[in-house]
Scaffold this motif. Structure first.
Motif, PDB file in Angstrom:
ATOM      1  N   CYS A 409      53.734   8.994 -26.668  1.00 35.83           N
ATOM      2  CA  CYS A 409      52.631   9.484 -27.495  1.00 35.83           C
ATOM      3  C   CYS A 409      53.054  10.760 -28.199  1.00 35.83           C
ATOM      4  O   CYS A 409      53.734  11.621 -27.610  1.00 35.83           O
ATOM      5  CB  CYS A 409      51.389   9.723 -26.633  1.00 35.83           C
ATOM      6  N   GLY A 475      49.441   2.637 -32.640  1.00 31.29           N
ATOM      7  CA  GLY A 475      48.078   3.009 -33.019  1.00 31.29           C
ATOM      8  C   GLY A 475      47.943   4.503 -33.187  1.00 31.29           C
ATOM      9  O   GLY A 475      48.848   5.287 -32.855  1.00 31.29           O
ATOM     10  N   LYS A 476      46.782   4.915 -33.726  1.00 33.93           N
ATOM     11  CA  LYS A 476      46.544   6.310 -34.049  1.00 33.93           C
ATOM     12  C   LYS A 476      45.109   6.685 -33.710  1.00 33.93           C
ATOM     13  O   LYS A 476      44.197   5.860 -33.804  1.00 33.93           O
ATOM     14  CB  LYS A 476      46.813   6.544 -35.539  1.00 33.93           C
ATOM     15  N   LEU A 496      43.424   1.563 -29.894  1.00 33.60           N
ATOM     16  CA  LEU A 496      44.561   1.731 -30.800  1.00 33.60           C
ATOM     17  C   LEU A 496      44.554   0.554 -31.762  1.00 33.60           C
ATOM     18  O   LEU A 496      44.884  -0.573 -31.384  1.00 33.60           O
ATOM     19  CB  LEU A 496      45.865   1.788 -30.003  1.00 33.60           C
TER      20      LEU A 496
END
Length: 796
Positions: A409, A475-476, A496
């Motif tokens: 991350c 994903g963000k 995500l």
């Protein structure tokens, strides 16, 4: 899970509340709060936003007086640390009896199935299979526990024992063994037992790191004029322009409209430069000899360190610079490159650090401080983030015929980037790492991104079958700080989501713990009426085209600098975190922004329908009350404004119970991602320029996309302004709504007791005041309004 969004899976795209077992936040047994956040007294632990994980640490420092191989007369030593089925090795040294390793090994306590720790010294040069020299054994029950802020455990010398038996052998090893948590300062650099399969060249790519973006400056080059310009063909007067280059950035002035040896331009060229300044400003004066040929008349290379750093709006003094050119017609040799002074160039150049850092789109600004540290103010808060874990990640690549994911991350806020360690081959990785940022403005956004590590040195292949070795996007998540209540821990699981050519796809969930602590409530309230950007931004504003170009150049500079770190933060990560493609045309985004505007006018339509029902006497009681109110306001017009403010105050108080209980997240419905047409997705993921056939169609298609991108931005800005009006009373920003509600109450009281004529007179005089009494900076109401949150933070 079906990769295409379906109505049956719409709950998968929602934010979920979690109740993780966090660190020691309750020294007195305080209760946990519900609703996705925990409200309690501040804890004494500095690592209290993550679940506590225990590790057995073994620090191998060095060895001395090691025995040599009787055959070769030398020793190639290395250390093997063994705990049950897990073992780690240091690097080996050739022909060295006093090696120094200074390496730390970390073994997860959850996976330890042995009661002893063995530190075995081996000799790689020994021919026999049993290449051991000696060992040191520790009983797990006797290993001390160390918790920061305790000082690090001092290493000690230990005599080596024979591998079988208790006989001592020649040589000693300096070691330190202790039990600690992930808060230990040795944790980031340690070798981890759960990553034992990583090749040695990939170990650096799995460690957690903190990165700092370079400080960016604007380089403003004002090209005023030139003198004594002599072209190669002296029979014709020159028609020249100036080309300026800083690194990969190249800008040109316009052609001087007249042919003269003393041309004038008075044109600004703006560049982005990063500290430390490694590039030079290269200026060349070129003559337009023919439509297809430009000849260099003169050149000068100027280091950026010589230019003045402007912190305010004071003017910069101009200077004349002598340009150099190579001699013509000279023979090769020492005189073949003789420099001759010819052209003089009049410039006004400065480095401007009073603007905001252009490292991202203005929609998701994470740092509004000027570059110049002299203009910084004290922080108004602390942001603490615990990156807990991810759940249900999808396989991103294939390894040995099976799908796998090596997830990590990345979080970005301000100039500080953080990267967690990579969890190897796990679809439910647990990081439990905590990070802290200073907050200088609450109207900012922190961005999280989850990626798959494809640079571990093991020859992994992407799941798509392609050969590109880039870290894939999983994903963000974006969180706006102003939507967080102070001193509360938000523990949520964020979906995500990634939009792919096949449709919207959920890649998993990211579990975070977030706490925003206010250090000065007075300073925070003051910021809501303070300009968002430094004064210089409003006195010397940039054009839209300049801003687009500068943002792109700033992104490239940040990507290059962070890519030079060890381990590198690669370009594909920086681009994804900074939304580099957010300005590209998309039918989906345009439709989403259109419906955002439509939803704003739905309230006006509802009021119009209600007035129509009043006029039609569908509800006689309501119509009579409206008539009574209408007569009162006509007879006493001074009650109009206080009644409106009082009504807004009551609406704000009524909406308090409907305030959001958790931070906003990616809204698939708002983004128009659930029902997007496949043809629109094909257009959105098309390359720019388009890869479609037919040259004419390509030209028209690209032009349409460029124009439509502007329209899309305008529509988004209109929607943002309307949503900020909604945010006044919606409690999305609790502090802003509190200020506005209190203002409405005070305004209602003042307007009730003050004659209406006086209010009208003061308002008119203020509106018609002399320009001398007007400020070029935005007013307090304008600054307050621009700081209100919009739903743009929830857009995919």
């Amino acid at each position: 899970m079906n990769p295409l969004a379906a109505p049956d899976h719409k709950d998968d795209f929602k934010l979920k509340d979690t109740k993780p077992q966090l660190g020691e936040r309750w020294p007195h047994g305080g209760p946990r709060g519900g609703g996705g956040w925990i409200s309690s007294e501040r804890a004494t632990s500095t690592y209290d936003l993550v679940e506590q994980m225990f590790y057995l640490y073994v620090r191998v420092v060095k060895a001395k007086d090691l025995p040599t191989n009787p055959v070769t007369g030398s020793c190639d030593p290395y250390i093997e640390v063994k705990v049950g089925n897990y073992k780690g090795e240091t690097q080996h040294f050739e022909k060295k009896t006093n090696p120094e390793w200074k390496q730390v090994f970390a073994f997860s306590k959850e996976r330890i199935q042995s009661s002893v720790v063995e530190v075995i010294l081996r000799d790689r040069e020994r021919v026999k299979r049993d290449d051991h020299v000696g060992k040191v054994v520790f009983d797990m029950h006797e290993v001390p526990t160390r918790v920061p802020p305790d000082s690090p455990l001092a290493p000690q010398w230990y005599r080596l024992e024979a591998l079988h038996g208790d006989n001592k052998v020649k040589g000693e090893v300096m070691l330190a063994v202790w039990m600690g948590t992930q808060a230990d300062e040795a944790f980031p650099e340690a070798w981890h037992s759960d990553a034992a399969s990583v090749h040695r060249e990939g170990v650096l790519n799995i460690r957690s790191k903190v990165y700092v973006s370079p400080k960016l400056w604007y380089l403003r080059v004002n090209v005023i004029e030139a003198q004594d310009v002599e072209p190669l063909d002296r029979s014709q007067l020159p028609q020249v322009f100036v080309k300026a280059q800083v690194g990969n950035q190249i800008l040109k002035t316009k052609l001087c409209p007249t042919r003269t040896t003393n041309p004038m331009w008075n044109e600004d060229l703006i560049f982005v430069a990063a500290e430390p300044f490694e590039e030079q400003l290269i200026l060349t004066v070129e003559n337009k000899a023919s439509p297809a040929k430009d000849e260099v008349v003169g050149r000068v290379d100027l280091p950026l360190q010589i230019f003045e750093r402007r912190l305010d709006y004071r003017p910069v003094h101009s200077k004349w610079f002598n340009l150099e050119r190579f001699g013509f017609g000279a023979l090769e040799g020492d005189k073949g490159h003789e420099l001759k002074f010819s052209v003089r160039l009049h410039l006004r150049v400065c480095l401007e650090g009073a603007y905001h850092v252009l490292d991202e789109s203005t929609m998701y600004i994470s740092d509004q401080r000027p570059t110049a540290w002299q203009l910084w103010k004290q922080p108004i808060g602390i942001l603490e983030v615990g990156v807990l874990s991810a759940q249900g990640l999808l396989p991103m690549k294939t390894k040995e015929g099976r799908g796998t994911t090596d997830a990590y991350c990345v979080a970005k806020y301000g100039l500080k980037w953080v990267r967690t360690r990579t969890i190897i081959e796990n679809f439910n990785p647990k990081w439990n790492e905590q990070y802290t940022w200073e907050v200088y403005d609450p109207s900012t956004v922190i961005t999280f991104g989850v990626f798959d590590n494809c640079h571990l040195g093991g020859g992994e292949k992407p799941a798509t079958g392609g050969g590109a070795r880039i870290d894939s996007r999983i994903g963000k998540v974006r969180i706006r700080l102003s939507t967080l209540e102070t001193d509360r821990i938000y523990t949520n699981s964020y979906p995500l989501l990634v939009l792919q050519p096949s449709g919207l796809k959920k890649m998993g969930e990211l579990q975070l713990a977030v706490r925003f602590t206010c250090l000065s409530l007075a300073n925070m309230i003051y910021l809501y009426g303070h300009p968002m950007l430094p004064k210089m931004h409003y006195l010397h504003p940039f054009t839209v085209n300049q801003l687009d170009s500068l943002r792109y150049q700033a992104m490239n500079i940040v990507a290059v600098r962070l890519g030079r770190a060890e381990p590198p933060l690669r370009k594909e990560i920086v681009e994804y975190m900074l939304d580099v493609d957010s300005h590209m045309w998309s039918m989906r985004r345009s439709k989403a922004n259109f419906f955002r505007i439509v939803s704003l006018f739905s309230g006006v339509i509802s009021i119009s329908k209600w007035l129509g029902e009043v006029c039609k006497w569908k509800n006689p009681v309501t119509t009579v009350l409206v008539h009574v109110l209408f007569f009162i306001l006509v007879c006493y017009p001074e009650l109009i404004l206080p009644t409106i403010f009082l009504y807004m105050f009551l609406i704000g108080i009524w909406n308090y119970r409907l305030r959001p209980r958790h931070p906003p997240h990616m809204d698939t419905k708002l983004s128009w991602a659930e029902a997007v047409h496949p043809d629109e997705l094909d257009e959105e993921f098309d390359t720019f320029p388009t890869s479609k056939q037919q040259d004419v169609a390509r030209m028209r298609y690209d032009r349409l996309r460029s124009v439509a991108g502007r329209i899309q931005t305008v529509m988004g800005d209109m929607a943002t302004q309307g949503e900020r009006f909604q945010a006044l009373l919606s409690w999305r920003d609790p502090r802003a709504t509190s200020l506005f509600v209190i203002f409405c109450l005070i305004a209602a009281v003042v307007l009730y007791v003050t004659p209406f004529k006086i209010i009208t007179l003061v308002t008119g005089l203020f509106w018609l005041r002399h320009p001398r009494f007007r400020s070029k900076q935005p007013s307090v109401p304008s600054n307050f309004f621009r700081r209100l949150p919009s739903r743009a933070d929830s857009m995919l």
